[in-house]
Design an enzyme around this catalytic site. Structure first.
Site, mmCIF file in Angstrom:
data_model
loop_
_atom_site.group_PDB
_atom_site.id
_atom_site.type_symbol
_atom_site.label_atom_id
_atom_site.label_comp_id
_atom_site.label_asym_id
_atom_site.label_seq_id
_atom_site.Cartn_x
_atom_site.Cartn_y
_atom_site.Cartn_z
ATOM 1 N N MET A 192 1.043 5.840 -1.567
ATOM 2 C CA MET A 192 1.267 7.157 -1.779
ATOM 3 C C MET A 192 0.772 7.112 -3.524
ATOM 4 O O MET A 192 1.030 7.898 -4.538
ATOM 5 C CB MET A 192 3.052 6.582 -1.831
ATOM 6 N N HIS A 204 -3.201 1.170 -8.485
ATOM 7 C CA HIS A 204 -2.607 0.219 -9.194
ATOM 8 C C HIS A 204 -3.233 -1.425 -8.311
ATOM 9 O O HIS A 204 -3.430 -1.300 -6.993
ATOM 10 C CB HIS A 204 -0.960 -0.041 -9.472
ATOM 11 N N HIS A 250 -2.171 -2.060 -4.956
ATOM 12 C CA HIS A 250 -2.483 -1.698 -4.079
ATOM 13 C C HIS A 250 -4.189 -1.550 -3.979
ATOM 14 O O HIS A 250 -4.793 -1.859 -2.841
ATOM 15 C CB HIS A 250 -3.099 -0.272 -4.084
ATOM 16 N N GLN A 302 10.039 -2.795 4.925
ATOM 17 C CA GLN A 302 8.988 -1.520 5.560
ATOM 18 C C GLN A 302 7.907 -2.454 6.772
ATOM 19 O O GLN A 302 7.884 -1.824 7.475
ATOM 20 C CB GLN A 302 8.418 -0.986 4.549
HETATM 21 P P1 AMP Z 1 3.259 2.722 -2.466
HETATM 22 O O1 AMP Z 1 1.868 3.568 -2.932
HETATM 23 O O2 AMP Z 1 3.894 1.946 -2.832
HETATM 24 O O3 AMP Z 1 3.682 3.428 -0.899
HETATM 25 O O4 AMP Z 1 2.509 1.501 -1.505
HETATM 26 C C1 AMP Z 1 1.485 1.347 -0.560
HETATM 27 C C2 AMP Z 1 0.975 0.119 -0.404
HETATM 28 O O5 AMP Z 1 0.793 -0.978 -1.873
HETATM 29 C C3 AMP Z 1 2.695 -0.610 0.495
HETATM 30 O O6 AMP Z 1 2.242 -0.991 1.773
HETATM 31 C C4 AMP Z 1 2.917 -1.541 -0.589
HETATM 32 O O7 AMP Z 1 3.887 -2.681 -0.297
HETATM 33 C C5 AMP Z 1 1.692 -1.767 -1.049
HETATM 34 N N1 AMP Z 1 1.907 -2.504 -2.617
HETATM 35 C C6 AMP Z 1 2.849 -1.607 -3.908
HETATM 36 N N2 AMP Z 1 2.797 -2.271 -4.016
HETATM 37 C C7 AMP Z 1 2.369 -3.353 -4.421
HETATM 38 C C8 AMP Z 1 2.516 -4.845 -5.172
HETATM 39 N N3 AMP Z 1 2.934 -5.623 -6.121
HETATM 40 N N4 AMP Z 1 1.417 -6.141 -4.282
HETATM 41 C C9 AMP Z 1 0.729 -5.826 -2.822
HETATM 42 N N5 AMP Z 1 1.624 -4.920 -2.450
HETATM 43 C C10 AMP Z 1 2.224 -4.043 -2.881
#
Ligand code: AMP
Length: 285
Positions: A29, A33, A36, A159
């Site tokens: 989304m 960071h 990601h 998820q």
């Molecule tokens: P989001 O943008 O929050 O929907 O996350 C996108 C993807 O990045 C998802 O698969 C999350 O699980 C992964 N993600 C977000 N934060 C972390 C983190 N700190 N460590 C590993 N994967 C992450």
């Protein structure tokens, strides 16, 4: 390369498939960071071509959640992706994904609805309909990009388990790759929502990883009774923390545990300064 339309992505994918390239997808989304980036780097190291989707998916937000204020940093995301060698950043508008009227219910949109057993717990309890929105958008992304591999973080372990289940149940031809949680040195799991935290709240937010680590230490010292392990959390909580849940579940199928074992994952959700944070840990790691 930034692409905003489904047709342009499809045209590029068609060319790549003709060449026999292995395609990886990293759904995000945005507000990228290091968490990601760990997924993106893994994708780049194992695939010929990598697509990062950067889309704040409106249908996975529940009424009253932070859809409007969710951080959006597309220009920086694109720069970061391009400098790391990502081939496509796919950032459609909600209209491109869902048509002119963004649907808030399944009255007009075909939804992918994961099994009740998997959603009626942990984050699904307070975020009703959230995982329907997640599975629907991820399924759409799979159909648009047709990746060989898709990369997801254990940060959102519920998820990840639900997506693996969807892929298995619907015979979707993609391999799901799970990636470990990336944390700050302090222990705080990286999250786009950490941007909402004040410096003071950030210190208080360490409560999540502290509770999880302490539970793991107690387990490694021989405590397996979940009730006793849960009680250890109360030493860490104060009135700055609004605990939503602390649960023990099977790491593969989310079955609730009364006795912890090596395949138990401990899940926590807690609000700090009004910001809802989640974290988890596998007991045998
Ligand atoms: P989001 O943008 O929050 O929907 O996350 C996108 C993807 O990045 C998802 O698969 C999350 O699980 C992964 N993600 C977000 N934060 C972390 C983190 N700190 N460590 C590993 N994967 C992450």
């Amino acid at each position: 390369m930034l692409i905003k339309t489904i047709s342009e992505v499809r045209a590029q994918i068609k060319e790549w498939k003709k060449e026999g390239f292995i395609v990886g997808l990293v759904p995000t989304m945005g507000a990228l960071h290091e968490g990601h980036m760990s997924l993106i780097k893994k994708a780049l190291s194992s695939c010929d071509k990598v697509v990062v989707s950067d889309f704040v998916n409106p249908i996975q937000f529940c009424p009253g959640e932070d859809l409007d204020k969710y951080p959006r940093t597309l220009d920086e995301d694109v720069k970061l992706c391009e400098s790391n060698g990502v081939d496509i950043v796919f950032s459609p508008s909600p209209e491109e994904m869902y048509g002119n009227e963004t649907p808030k219910t399944n009255d007009f949109l075909t939804y992918v609805v994961p099994p009740f057993f998997y959603v009626n717990k942990l984050c699904g309890k307070s975020r009703v309909g959230h995982f329907d929105g997640v599975c629907t958008v991820v399924n759409k992304l799979f159909n648009i990009v047709q990746p060989d591999y898709a990369f997801f973080g254990e940060k959102d372990a519920q998820q990840l388990i639900i997506i693996k289940k969807m892929v298995k149940d619907l015979n979707i031809p993609v391999e799901i790759v799970s990636c470990p949680i990336i944390r700050e040195k302090s222990g705080l799991a990286l999250s786009s929502r950490n941007k909402y935290l004040s410096d003071e709240d950030k210190k208080e937010a360490l409560v999540l990883s502290k509770i999880l680590n302490n539970i793991k230490t107690c387990y490694q010292n021989g405590v397996t009774d979940v009730k006793s392990l849960k009680e250890t959390a109360f030493n860490y909580l104060n009135d700055k923390h609004e605990l939503e849940y602390l649960e023990f579940a099977d790491a593969d199928n989310l079955e609730e545990k009364q006795q912890a074992d090596n395949n138990t994952r401990v899940f926590i959700a807690c609000k700090v300064g009004g910001v809802r944070l989640i974290d988890n840990i596998l007991l045998n790691q």
